[in-house]
Design an enzyme around this catalytic site. Structure first.
Site, PDB file in Angstrom:
ATOM      1  N   GLU A 117     -10.062   2.174  27.788  1.00 49.16           N
ATOM      2  CA  GLU A 117      -9.683   1.047  28.285  1.00 49.16           C
ATOM      3  C   GLU A 117      -8.933   0.256  27.212  1.00 49.16           C
ATOM      4  O   GLU A 117      -7.797  -0.347  27.865  1.00 49.16           O
ATOM      5  CB  GLU A 117     -11.126   0.272  28.450  1.00 49.16           C
ATOM      6  CG  GLU A 117     -11.716   0.614  29.569  1.00 49.16           C
ATOM      7  CD  GLU A 117     -13.391   0.087  29.858  1.00 49.16           C
ATOM      8  OE1 GLU A 117     -14.153   0.212  28.729  1.00 49.16           O
ATOM      9  OE2 GLU A 117     -13.569  -0.354  30.873  1.00 49.16           O
ATOM     10  N   GLU A 137     -19.009   5.690  31.625  1.00 47.97           N
ATOM     11  CA  GLU A 137     -19.871   4.645  31.295  1.00 47.97           C
ATOM     12  C   GLU A 137     -21.292   4.918  32.494  1.00 47.97           C
ATOM     13  O   GLU A 137     -22.260   4.540  32.079  1.00 47.97           O
ATOM     14  CB  GLU A 137     -19.373   3.211  31.615  1.00 47.97           C
ATOM     15  CG  GLU A 137     -18.566   2.762  30.390  1.00 47.97           C
ATOM     16  CD  GLU A 137     -16.953   3.294  30.458  1.00 47.97           C
ATOM     17  OE1 GLU A 137     -16.605   4.113  31.217  1.00 47.97           O
ATOM     18  OE2 GLU A 137     -16.201   2.848  29.674  1.00 47.97           O
TER      19      GLU A 137
HETATM   20  C1  LIG Z   1     -17.570  -1.482  27.734  1.00 50.70           C
HETATM   21  C2  LIG Z   1     -17.084   0.036  27.813  1.00 50.70           C
HETATM   22  O1  LIG Z   1     -16.648   0.512  29.038  1.00 50.70           O
HETATM   23  C3  LIG Z   1     -18.510   0.449  27.621  1.00 50.70           C
HETATM   24  C4  LIG Z   1     -18.507   1.978  26.841  1.00 50.70           C
HETATM   25  O2  LIG Z   1     -17.483   2.244  26.142  1.00 50.70           O
HETATM   26  S1  LIG Z   1     -19.930   2.433  26.917  1.00 50.70           S
HETATM   27  C5  LIG Z   1     -19.550   4.069  25.876  1.00 50.70           C
HETATM   28  C6  LIG Z   1     -18.791   5.167  26.681  1.00 50.70           C
HETATM   29  N1  LIG Z   1     -18.832   6.358  25.945  1.00 50.70           N
HETATM   30  C7  LIG Z   1     -19.531   7.342  25.931  1.00 50.70           C
HETATM   31  O3  LIG Z   1     -20.284   7.412  26.693  1.00 50.70           O
HETATM   32  C8  LIG Z   1     -19.359   8.552  24.879  1.00 50.70           C
HETATM   33  C9  LIG Z   1     -20.860   9.065  24.574  1.00 50.70           C
HETATM   34  N2  LIG Z   1     -20.659  10.015  23.494  1.00 50.70           N
HETATM   35  C10 LIG Z   1     -20.652  11.465  24.170  1.00 50.70           C
HETATM   36  O4  LIG Z   1     -20.437  11.646  25.108  1.00 50.70           O
HETATM   37  C11 LIG Z   1     -20.399  12.490  22.929  1.00 50.70           C
HETATM   38  O5  LIG Z   1     -21.127  12.008  21.781  1.00 50.70           O
HETATM   39  C12 LIG Z   1     -19.015  12.890  22.677  1.00 50.70           C
HETATM   40  C13 LIG Z   1     -18.434  13.518  23.852  1.00 50.70           C
HETATM   41  C14 LIG Z   1     -18.172  11.619  22.327  1.00 50.70           C
HETATM   42  C15 LIG Z   1     -18.860  13.612  21.518  1.00 50.70           C
HETATM   43  O6  LIG Z   1     -19.968  14.579  21.481  1.00 50.70           O
HETATM   44  P1  LIG Z   1     -20.219  15.899  20.380  1.00 50.70           P
HETATM   45  O7  LIG Z   1     -18.830  16.404  19.920  1.00 50.70           O
HETATM   46  O8  LIG Z   1     -21.077  16.709  20.916  1.00 50.70           O
HETATM   47  O9  LIG Z   1     -20.816  15.131  19.155  1.00 50.70           O
HETATM   48  P2  LIG Z   1     -22.258  13.996  19.396  1.00 50.70           P
HETATM   49  O10 LIG Z   1     -23.181  15.004  18.391  1.00 50.70           O
HETATM   50  O11 LIG Z   1     -22.536  13.726  20.746  1.00 50.70           O
HETATM   51  O12 LIG Z   1     -21.728  12.825  18.603  1.00 50.70           O
HETATM   52  C16 LIG Z   1     -21.182  12.712  17.092  1.00 50.70           C
HETATM   53  C17 LIG Z   1     -21.917  11.432  16.512  1.00 50.70           C
HETATM   54  O13 LIG Z   1     -21.130  10.358  17.125  1.00 50.70           O
HETATM   55  C18 LIG Z   1     -21.915   9.393  17.867  1.00 50.70           C
HETATM   56  N3  LIG Z   1     -21.489   8.882  18.776  1.00 50.70           N
HETATM   57  C19 LIG Z   1     -20.824   9.498  19.809  1.00 50.70           C
HETATM   58  N4  LIG Z   1     -20.270   8.648  20.737  1.00 50.70           N
HETATM   59  C20 LIG Z   1     -20.706   7.360  20.236  1.00 50.70           C
HETATM   60  C21 LIG Z   1     -20.515   6.084  20.763  1.00 50.70           C
HETATM   61  N5  LIG Z   1     -19.694   5.848  21.954  1.00 50.70           N
HETATM   62  N6  LIG Z   1     -21.141   4.974  20.048  1.00 50.70           N
HETATM   63  C22 LIG Z   1     -21.712   5.339  18.851  1.00 50.70           C
HETATM   64  N7  LIG Z   1     -21.773   6.578  18.435  1.00 50.70           N
HETATM   65  C23 LIG Z   1     -21.482   7.441  19.211  1.00 50.70           C
HETATM   66  C24 LIG Z   1     -23.328  10.325  18.120  1.00 50.70           C
HETATM   67  O14 LIG Z   1     -24.363   9.599  18.280  1.00 50.70           O
HETATM   68  C25 LIG Z   1     -23.329  11.341  16.878  1.00 50.70           C
HETATM   69  O15 LIG Z   1     -23.675  10.627  15.846  1.00 50.70           O
HETATM   70  P3  LIG Z   1     -24.483  11.328  14.814  1.00 50.70           P
HETATM   71  O16 LIG Z   1     -23.715  12.360  14.139  1.00 50.70           O
HETATM   72  O17 LIG Z   1     -25.107  10.260  13.701  1.00 50.70           O
HETATM   73  O18 LIG Z   1     -25.663  12.068  15.612  1.00 50.70           O
END
Ligand SMILES: C[C@H](O)CC(=O)SCCNC(=O)CCNC(=O)[C@H](O)C(C)(C)COP(=O)(O)OP(=O)(O)OC[C@H]1O[C@@H](n2cnc3c(N)ncnc32)[C@H](O)[C@@H]1OP(=O)(O)O
Length: 704
Positions: A117, A137
């Site tokens: 975004e 999301e």
């Molecule tokens: C207003 C907006 O529209 C609202 C939003 O943006 S909501 C957020 C949208 N984003 C997401 O949903 C992404 C969520 N994360 C993921 O799907 C996966 O973590 C990923 C694809 C980014 C990476 O996956 P992968 O490489 O397997 O690593 P993964 O172990 O999951 O994550 C690495 C670390 O980053 C953290 N992390 C990943 N995404 C994060 C996020 N969005 N916020 C905070 N921490 C996050 C994980 O908790 C993890 O932390 P740790 O090492 O302390 O356990």
């Protein structure tokens, strides 16, 4: 509590500020990061050494999105939530997207949720082929909250964006490029530098667009569509091809229904319709070949006409009364062509070729070879009569005998000949090699073949011809005359000369009536005035202003003093000295300035100057001098410089309505005299509610 992540700003010598999101491991957007992004942006926008912005993420990841680890703290109230819309609208939309400096997102690795975004609020996106872009999301029971639901569909289309959001399905850089979400795909090593270049290119494009806007405004301040065109182009550069296409489609739709489009379309078809002349072009006649043209008189008009002819490859024989005048005439033609060479519009070779088509003559010996003669000597009836009698003697019997007179009755000119059927008016407008209009005047004797021949010549010399009937002033000058007349009258009644001119140029005229009178010269203005006084005494306003100024050796631009002063070439400056003459003119006219007139708006002034023009145009039409109203629209545009985007005098008149025009003219006739008296054509149409440009009932009948 220590801040959870931040952004860094780095400015290089190229004027690009690179803002890097730093919040390991995935550069998630915590409130701290977002507030820091805002500060970094504000700094970049403020700094004079920054021209453009690149946003990127540290360590090969753009951003994994909003910091979901803080959701818990937000739920429990540990972290204070910013007011609703603050991040999406205040920061991302107003600050980032609305910034005056362009920004480009450089995307590698993760670009999810809030990360994507942020990048969509930038003006362009560059990514690596393997970058992951998505809005996941919904997986978390929420929806995109920083503008994703709005910007993604605009970039990738509805179907794909729904899939990406509802299925939380990310796509790779390559696919994002194909869909238009990303503007270019490059290797990770080139990422930031490519983004920098894009940002600077957008900057440069903005400068070019800024210049283009200023030019467009200068050229036609009343026109909106050139500016809209520039806006649409900019949208494509700034927000990508898809957004640009949408803006283009919407703008197109709006403009299609604009008055400007309707007027210009009318002009397009009317221009083509001028060469369809009842009783001439509908008889199946073919134009005859004109192999040689003779022009009598090498003055301003004659030399201009000769220039137009040789430019279109007609061999021209220029006749003058003595060697001195002949050389002067040829020199004028040379100067006309040379000015094109100097401006780079003509090669030396082309110049030589054109000049080789020109030959001079002092007698009529070679006139036996010509197919068309155009007489362009001074406006003297006796002289013209003698010339036409001579032409009849020396030219072959098929030769067309044309006169460039702007006022004299053609029947009078041909009185001493038996060749009335081949006498025709070929009225050019000065400078003849530049002005696009050719008024072809036919008398009741002129043969249809001659009209067809001259229409063909007109087309070959790239003029727009209108065929009109014979009378004093024909169609164009008759319409033109009230323009200055009305202005002179209102000056006697207290209006300001320069205010009138300004109102007219603002309306879209190339110049107002007084600047025009200066250009034409007072000598010509007075001579024309006399012709009108003789022929239409009831509607000539006898202003003394120009004659008074002439007594004081003010004769217009040529004498460097007229209604304006001319110190530099063509630069007109208002001259306070003219007040003395105006006061004298007012007292001679015996009128008391009307206080009401001083308060008038530009719109009122334009009506006062142009309604008499419309009134005369109606007379011209009613008398059958013009065949159709659209011919007068073309005449006003190409002969007077009436703004084409208003469709010509008649179409413009119809957009205002006959009833309103009639009412105003009647009111002014009562107050200021018979000059304004509406003609019967206008009165009838106003009463019956028929448009001014609708064909007359008899014509309608004839067509049925
Ligand atoms: C207003 C907006 O529209 C609202 C939003 O943006 S909501 C957020 C949208 N984003 C997401 O949903 C992404 C969520 N994360 C993921 O799907 C996966 O973590 C990923 C694809 C980014 C990476 O996956 P992968 O490489 O397997 O690593 P993964 O172990 O999951 O994550 C690495 C670390 O980053 C953290 N992390 C990943 N995404 C994060 C996020 N969005 N916020 C905070 N921490 C996050 C994980 O908790 C993890 O932390 P740790 O090492 O302390 O356990």
């Amino acid at each position: 509590m220590a801040a959870k992540g931040a952004t860094e700003v780095e400015v290089d010598g190229d004027g690009v500020a690179v803002i890097t999101i730093c919040n390991p491991p995935v550069n998630s957007l915590s409130i701290d990061v977002l507030l820091s992004l805002k500060e970094s942006y504000e700094e970049a926008l403020q700094r004079k050494d920054v021209k453009a912005i690149v946003v990127t993420g540290k360590g090969g990841k753009f951003s994994g999105g909003f910091d979901i680890s803080s959701f818990g703290d937000l739920h429990s109230g540990k972290i204070e939530q910013p007011k609703v819309g603050y991040i999406s609208i205040d920061i991302l939309t107003e600050l980032l997207e609305g910034a005056t400096k362009p920004s480009v997102a450089a995307i590698d690795g993760l670009c999810l949720g809030g990360g994507l975004e942020v990048s969509m609020a930038c003006h362009a996106r560059i990514s690596t082929p393997t970058a992951q872009l998505g809005l996941p999301e919904l997986q978390l029971g929420i929806i995109p909250g920083f503008g994703g639901t709005q910007r993604l569909p605009r970039l990738v289309g509805l179907t794909k964006s729904l899939e990406m959001m509802l299925l939380s399905k990310p796509i790779k850089g390559e696919e994002a490029h194909q869909l238009g979400l990303v503007d270019s795909v490059v290797s990770p090593n080139d990422l930031v530098n490519t983004a920098r270049r894009w940002a600077l290119d957008i900057c440069e494009a903005r400068e070019i667009l800024k210049f283009a806007r200023a030019q467009a405004r200068k050229q036609a301040a009343n026109l909106e569509h050139p500016l809209i065109c520039i806006d649409v182009i900019e949208e494509g550069i700034v927000s990508g091809p898809r957004a640009g296409l949408w803006k283009e489609a919407n703008a197109f739709q709006g403009l299609l229904f604009s008055d400007t489009c309707k007027s210009l379309l009318h002009v397009f078809f009317s221009q083509r319709a001028t060469s369809k002349v009842p009783g001439a072009t509908d008889l199946g006649l073919m134009p005859r070949k004109i192999t040689k043209v003779a022009i009598l008189g090498g003055g301003l008009m004659g030399s201009g006409i000769a220039t137009a002819m040789i430019l279109s490859n007609y061999p021209v024989l220029l006749k003058e009364v003595n060697e001195k005048f002949l050389i002067a005439g040829i020199d004028r033609i040379k100067a006309n062509l040379q000015s094109r060479v100097i401006k780079g519009k003509m090669t030396e070779e082309r110049y030589e070729k054109a000049m080789s088509l020109l030959s001079g003559a002092l007698g009529y010996e070679k006139f036996k070879e010509v197919d068309l003669v155009i007489e362009a000597v001074i406006e003297n009836v006796k002289l013209k009569q003698q010339i036409f009698a001579d032409l009849e003697k020396y030219c072959p019997s098929h030769c067309i005998l044309a006169t460039n007179t702007s006022t004299i009755d053609l029947n009078l000119i041909g009185e001493k000949t038996k060749s009335q059927d081949r006498i025709v008016g070929a009225h050019f407008f000065s400078p003849a090699h530049v002005m696009p209009l050719l008024e072809i005047v036919r008398t009741q004797h002129t043969s249809a073949q001659v009209v067809v021949d001259l229409l063909d010549v007109g087309k070959r010399i790239k003029k727009t011809p209108i065929v009109v009937g014979n009378c004093t002033g024909f169609a164009v000058n008759r319409m033109f005359f009230p323009y200055t007349q009305s202005a002179l009258l209102f000056v006697d009644y207290g209006m300001d000369v320069y205010k009138i001119d300004r109102a007219c140029t603002k309306f879209g005229m190339p110049m107002g009536p007084f600047r025009l009178a200066d250009l034409v010269g007072f000598g010509v203005a007075v001579a024309t005035g006399m012709q009108y006084l003789e022929n239409f005494p009831e509607r000539v306003y006898k202003s003394m202003l120009i004659p008074i100024m002439m007594e004081d050796k003010r004769a217009g631009e040529a004498s460097r003093k007229g209604f304006y002063k001319y110190e530099d070439r063509r630069k007109a400056t208002p001259d306070p000295e003219i007040m003395t003459y105006i006061q004298k003119s007012r007292s001679m006219a015996g009128v008391t300035p009307d206080a009401e007139l001083m308060k008038l708006s530009d719109k009122d002034i334009v009506e006062m100057v142009f309604f008499p023009v419309i009134n005369e145009a109606c007379r011209v039409l009613d008398e059958g001098i013009a065949v159709k109203a659209s011919d007068l629209d073309i005449a006003s545009i190409f002969g007077m410089g009436f703004p084409p985007y208003r469709g010509g005098v008649m179409l413009w008149g119809d957009s205002i309505g006959a009833k309103y025009i009639h009412g105003k003219l009647q009111e002014w006739a009562k107050r200021y005299g018979s000059f304004f008296e509406p003609c019967s054509y206008l009165a009838e149409r106003a009463a019956k509610g028929i448009p001014l440009s609708a064909p007359a009932a008899s014509q309608v009948k004839a067509r049925l």
